[in-house]
Design an enzyme around this catalytic site. Sequence first.
Site, PDB file in Angstrom:
ATOM      1  N   GLU A 309       0.732  -1.128  -0.100  1.00  0.00           N
ATOM      2  CA  GLU A 309      -0.003   0.031   0.177  1.00  0.00           C
ATOM      3  C   GLU A 309       0.855   1.244   0.107  1.00  0.00           C
ATOM      4  O   GLU A 309       1.948   1.376   0.614  1.00  0.00           O
ATOM      5  CB  GLU A 309      -0.859  -0.006   1.364  1.00  0.00           C
ATOM      6  CG  GLU A 309      -1.918  -1.192   1.397  1.00  0.00           C
ATOM      7  CD  GLU A 309      -2.918  -1.215   2.277  1.00  0.00           C
ATOM      8  OE1 GLU A 309      -2.912  -0.314   3.114  1.00  0.00           O
ATOM      9  OE2 GLU A 309      -3.642  -2.074   2.441  1.00  0.00           O
ATOM     10  N   GLU A 323       2.417   0.358   3.774  1.00  0.00           N
ATOM     11  CA  GLU A 323       2.641  -0.883   4.452  1.00  0.00           C
ATOM     12  C   GLU A 323       2.286  -2.012   3.572  1.00  0.00           C
ATOM     13  O   GLU A 323       2.141  -1.916   2.313  1.00  0.00           O
ATOM     14  CB  GLU A 323       1.443  -1.095   5.593  1.00  0.00           C
ATOM     15  CG  GLU A 323       0.250  -1.133   5.189  1.00  0.00           C
ATOM     16  CD  GLU A 323      -1.064  -1.007   6.167  1.00  0.00           C
ATOM     17  OE1 GLU A 323      -0.516  -1.679   7.354  1.00  0.00           O
ATOM     18  OE2 GLU A 323      -2.006  -0.524   6.201  1.00  0.00           O
ATOM     19  N   ASN A 325       0.413  -5.821   3.332  1.00  0.00           N
ATOM     20  CA  ASN A 325      -0.349  -6.907   3.979  1.00  0.00           C
ATOM     21  C   ASN A 325      -0.010  -8.001   3.669  1.00  0.00           C
ATOM     22  O   ASN A 325      -0.210  -8.417   2.485  1.00  0.00           O
ATOM     23  CB  ASN A 325      -1.823  -6.371   3.834  1.00  0.00           C
ATOM     24  CG  ASN A 325      -2.423  -5.127   4.781  1.00  0.00           C
ATOM     25  OD1 ASN A 325      -2.178  -5.058   5.964  1.00  0.00           O
ATOM     26  ND2 ASN A 325      -2.813  -4.344   3.851  1.00  0.00           N
ATOM     27  N   ARG A 327      -1.338 -11.008   3.367  1.00  0.00           N
ATOM     28  CA  ARG A 327      -2.551 -11.576   3.421  1.00  0.00           C
ATOM     29  C   ARG A 327      -3.356 -11.213   2.268  1.00  0.00           C
ATOM     30  O   ARG A 327      -3.095 -10.155   1.595  1.00  0.00           O
ATOM     31  CB  ARG A 327      -3.459 -11.536   4.813  1.00  0.00           C
ATOM     32  CG  ARG A 327      -3.641 -10.173   5.072  1.00  0.00           C
ATOM     33  CD  ARG A 327      -4.545  -9.927   6.005  1.00  0.00           C
ATOM     34  NE  ARG A 327      -4.715  -8.849   6.499  1.00  0.00           N
ATOM     35  CZ  ARG A 327      -5.518  -7.488   5.889  1.00  0.00           C
ATOM     36  NH1 ARG A 327      -6.106  -8.005   4.733  1.00  0.00           N
ATOM     37  NH2 ARG A 327      -5.595  -6.420   6.539  1.00  0.00           N
TER      38      ARG A 327
END
Length: 760
Positions: A309, A323, A325, A327
């Site tokens: 992101e 960040e 993620n 997943r």
Amino acid sequence: KARGGKRVIRKVLVANNGMAAAKCILSMRRWAYMTLGDESLIRFVVMATPEDLNANAEFIRQADDFIEVPGGKNTNNYANVNLIVNIAVREGVDAVWPGWGHASENPALPRTLSANGITFIGPTAPVMSVLGDKIAANILAQTAKVPSIPWSGDGLEANLNEEGTIPDDIFRKATVNSVEEAVETGRRVGYPIMVKASEGGGGKGIRKCNTEAEVEVAYSQVVSEVPGSPVFMMQLCSEARHLEVQIVGDEHGNAVALNGRDCSTQRRFQKIFEEGPPTIADKDVFKQMERSAQRLTKNIGYIGAGTVEYLYNAATKNYFFLELNPRLQVEHPVTEGITGVNVPSLQLQVAMGIPLTAIPDVRRFFGRDGEGTDPIDFMEEDYVYPKKHVIAARITAENPDEGFKPTSGRIDRIRFQSSPTVWGYFSVGTNGAVHEFADSQFGHLFATGDTREEARKALVLALKELLVRGEIRTAVEYLGQLLSTKEFMENTIDTSWLDKLIAEKRLKGGTDPQLIVASAALYRAHRRYEEEEKLIEDTLSKGQQPSQASIAAARTIEVEVTYQSVKYVFQSVKASPDTIQLTINDSTLTSRMREQSDGTLLATFAGETHQISAQEEPLGMRLELDGSNILIPTQFDPSELRSDVNGKVVRFLHADGAEVEAGTPFIEVEAMKMVMPLLTQESGTITHNVAPGGIIEAGELLASLKLRDPSRVKKILPFSGDWELEDAPAAGAESVLEQYRATLLDIDNILNGYGTPVEE
């Protein structure tokens, strides 16, 4: 083996619930049928709490088998690593799919599964630990010279140690461990600033602060929402867009970027709409963002699906790492819609050890023969740019009239019809429920068009046609209004746009207040007449004579509706089996009433027909008028501080007997995994009526106020103006025959006991 795979996966434990579990089974079964010709080749086992079983959750019905697990908060079930592993071992599954939320970012899950010889469909534990942690990810981004926003870990750099993690001493330097440290960090980094839990997500564990006083409160809230998570702080990037790159890595060292998404429409950092491709960024700039994401994931050996992101400034074309993620994310179907890649099936195939270069969906996305085997250099070669645009809307059980607070309760009906341009899926169905421990999102709609505008229009129309009926509240109507704003249509929004819109109350329902009041009065009158007629029938069935008062109440009653601090008192007459007349201030409104099989009333008055349904709740009447949801609140004593949500008391913010000011938080409650403050309406001395940790229901008395100045309380005034909503004039002069028939009908209604007015 023909595609280079290393392990067979025939049985999968879905360690999640709700939207995630439903989408996993849907996508992987589709892949099994389309690729192998048999959707039952992979068996799915799910975990199910008593709350999910009682809620008639879709994923339980979709699964081949379910294992009942303890209810309550997710640490008892879907986030309980030991429980997940024990079930996986006992059921003999080949792999575990974690989804999003719950235990999906807990490194203990892949580590423990690996020790038991079970495949985790996602990254390895060390990589998850370092990338899943937002603090470590930012340190790695700084080390890789990716632009970063000013934050509590400014200037820190580190390479991974032998365990594949950031050295502890460097990691701790980036964290904030007390209210005092939070205040000091705010002074150094500057305001506005974000207080974030590194293990948070989905709007949990994140707060925006403009002052030191807000930081002091926010730090405690973040710690409460994500217990045990390290906390860090980051300057808020103003006028920024939230863009993300969908990446997938495999165990062969490949990392592919599947274009990306624009998730800039956010409320309190919870995404509302997602769309792709992210057209706000120039293609060459977004390509740089993709390549940075690929390098980052390749360097640390990332395996599985993840999302990098960024914050992007459209004016300067600068981007900053936010960040990664580790997943899948709930908005991944946007990527599927623009790339043609079934992402959960991609996770499954990567977990089988199949190289990305041998997966047909990926090959086709790069313009290659899906069945070919020739190599693809994902760092050098470009994919076929998407020709379609997709916009998605999250359907949540939230109340837009009360700051989008989560709601829970029964769902009686969901009416949604997929079309060639819009599809959607839901975690619950008719006669289901959204329980207090569930995520507030229970549906997701995806609209496709050749252009962004075509996709937008298709989504607006789909939202207008979506019907959700039950005890919960939804923001469906509000979403349609957002999509129709000038800013969204012109794509000039940023991540703070929606919060400003809400604060300014620029979007309001356009329904005429008198139409709302009349509809509520007709609904209440109709139900009262039903009750009175039932009492008469019960009396007659017992061989008894109904009283004159009982008969009169089935014909003429008084109906009250209080709305926007005005009390409306109507005299209601049951004029015929399907006609109700309301009179107020010498004005009369006549309505023909017909009840449909689902309980909806079709009311024809003032020349128009309206659909009306409602529920009387502790907080007031929940009116649905022509698809719009309107709350007609119960008028509580302002000295009574009541809950407007179902949930649990976290803590009072003032001591018992303390002085509190109007409009300030007095308590924090947890509802559907979110901690939120409730505000006082008046100033006074507070007395607690419940204890921290207690379970509360909507309408329950939480505290009492001894009002400082009772004279300041807003008074309810009786309606004294002109009632403008009256019977429509006749279409034309009636013939003698029509007048004769109308008179006969009036006489017949009078003889049958109805209150038809008799003209002198």
